[in-house]
Design a protein around this motif. Sequence first.
Motif, short mmCIF file in Angstrom:
data_model
loop_
_atom_site.label_atom_id
_atom_site.label_comp_id
_atom_site.label_asym_id
_atom_site.label_seq_id
_atom_site.Cartn_x
_atom_site.Cartn_y
_atom_site.Cartn_z
N PHE A 1 0.82 -1.12 -0.08
CA PHE A 1 -0.10 0.01 -0.03
C PHE A 1 1.03 1.08 0.13
O PHE A 1 1.96 1.03 0.21
CB PHE A 1 -0.98 0.05 1.27
CG PHE A 1 -0.36 0.34 2.46
CD1 PHE A 1 -0.05 1.42 3.24
CD2 PHE A 1 0.30 -0.81 3.36
CE1 PHE A 1 0.53 1.83 4.16
CE2 PHE A 1 0.92 -0.61 4.38
CZ PHE A 1 1.24 0.55 4.88
N THR A 2 0.20 2.38 -0.23
CA THR A 2 1.01 3.65 -0.35
C THR A 2 0.21 4.67 0.60
O THR A 2 -0.76 4.71 0.74
CB THR A 2 1.06 4.18 -1.63
OG1 THR A 2 1.46 3.40 -2.79
CG2 THR A 2 1.76 5.60 -1.81
N ALA A 3 1.19 5.20 1.56
CA ALA A 3 0.58 6.19 2.38
C ALA A 3 1.17 7.70 2.13
O ALA A 3 2.50 7.76 1.79
CB ALA A 3 1.18 5.80 3.85
N GLN A 4 0.47 8.65 2.45
CA GLN A 4 0.65 9.98 2.58
C GLN A 4 0.19 10.78 3.66
O GLN A 4 -0.95 10.54 4.24
CB GLN A 4 0.00 10.84 1.39
CG GLN A 4 0.32 10.37 -0.10
CD GLN A 4 -0.13 11.15 -1.07
OE1 GLN A 4 -1.18 11.71 -0.65
NE2 GLN A 4 0.33 11.30 -2.37
N VAL A 5 1.17 11.32 4.45
CA VAL A 5 1.12 11.95 5.69
C VAL A 5 1.73 13.38 5.73
O VAL A 5 2.58 13.83 4.94
CB VAL A 5 1.71 10.93 6.77
CG1 VAL A 5 1.75 11.76 8.17
CG2 VAL A 5 1.10 9.86 7.05
N GLY A 6 0.72 14.20 6.46
CA GLY A 6 1.14 15.60 6.18
C GLY A 6 0.68 16.14 7.79
O GLY A 6 -0.23 15.78 8.56
N ALA A 7 1.08 17.39 8.15
CA ALA A 7 0.67 18.15 9.28
C ALA A 7 0.49 19.80 8.93
O ALA A 7 1.32 20.26 8.29
CB ALA A 7 1.62 17.71 10.35
N VAL A 8 -0.34 20.34 9.42
CA VAL A 8 -0.52 21.74 9.34
C VAL A 8 -1.02 22.42 10.84
O VAL A 8 -1.54 21.64 11.54
CB VAL A 8 -1.47 22.28 8.11
CG1 VAL A 8 -1.01 22.01 6.90
CG2 VAL A 8 -2.77 21.71 8.38
#
Length: 273
Positions: free
Chosen positions: A178-185
């Motif tokens: 699987f592919t994951a994308q993670v971010g934070a603001v």
Amino acid sequence: MRTVRALTTVLLAGAALFGPAAAPVLADSPTPSGSASAEAEAGPTEAGTTFRTAAFFRQGQQATAQASTGDYLYWVFPADTGQRPTVTASVTLPEATARHGASTWRIDVYDGLRRRQPCMYGMQSRVAAKEAPSVELSCTLRPVRPYADTWDEDPLPGSYYVRLTVTGLPEEDLGQSFTAQVGAVSAEQGGAYAGGGSLAAPLVPGATTEDAAVDGAPSAVDARAPEGGWSSGWWSDRWIWTAVGGVLAALAGIAGYSLTKGSGRPSRVPPAV
């Protein structure tokens, strides 16, 4: 009438004095740091498998990774005083024809002391149906404070770890990619959450109260700092509002005195009385 004109002049002078200082505070307090409206900057393309190997990214960046279902993925990002971070994760699932049922995905956020931080709101755990192509997760933390008592578990400035994993799926689906994308603001909360102290050093791996650069390399604190550096912890927009309140209180006192003192002895009263 003269008193009213004098009061109006004083109030206008106070507004002119503090208007430029207060306006930036009003404009900046709700503004997100690393706004999601702008295209996210590319971050790391791999994730760690433990706290110690967590991949570092800054707020506003988009971290990606490819892994196998059943793996624990770790990232770490900095959050500073006055920020309220929101962590998001998007998981692109394997083809539906290769899956045998629904799966449950979860993100957890830990502070620099590896204490799991609760989410104010957001969907940190969701079930993806067998046919779903992806699943979206989010977690909004409490505002970061500059200082907390030893018995509190308030978020403190420093590193924040994000852990992503699947918590439930058919055994036959373990190991699928699987592919994951993670971010934070972050939304800037300003002086509303300012405290009465500050940490000796932000809670980042390897930081100490005598942290220093070695052989030209940045110190642990500097290496894990937000893009604009760490705040000092003592300043907040609360100082501005305190000063404005003091000046307005003084002006109100002057106005009250002007309204109540009168114009002196009435002309109709004899001088000897």
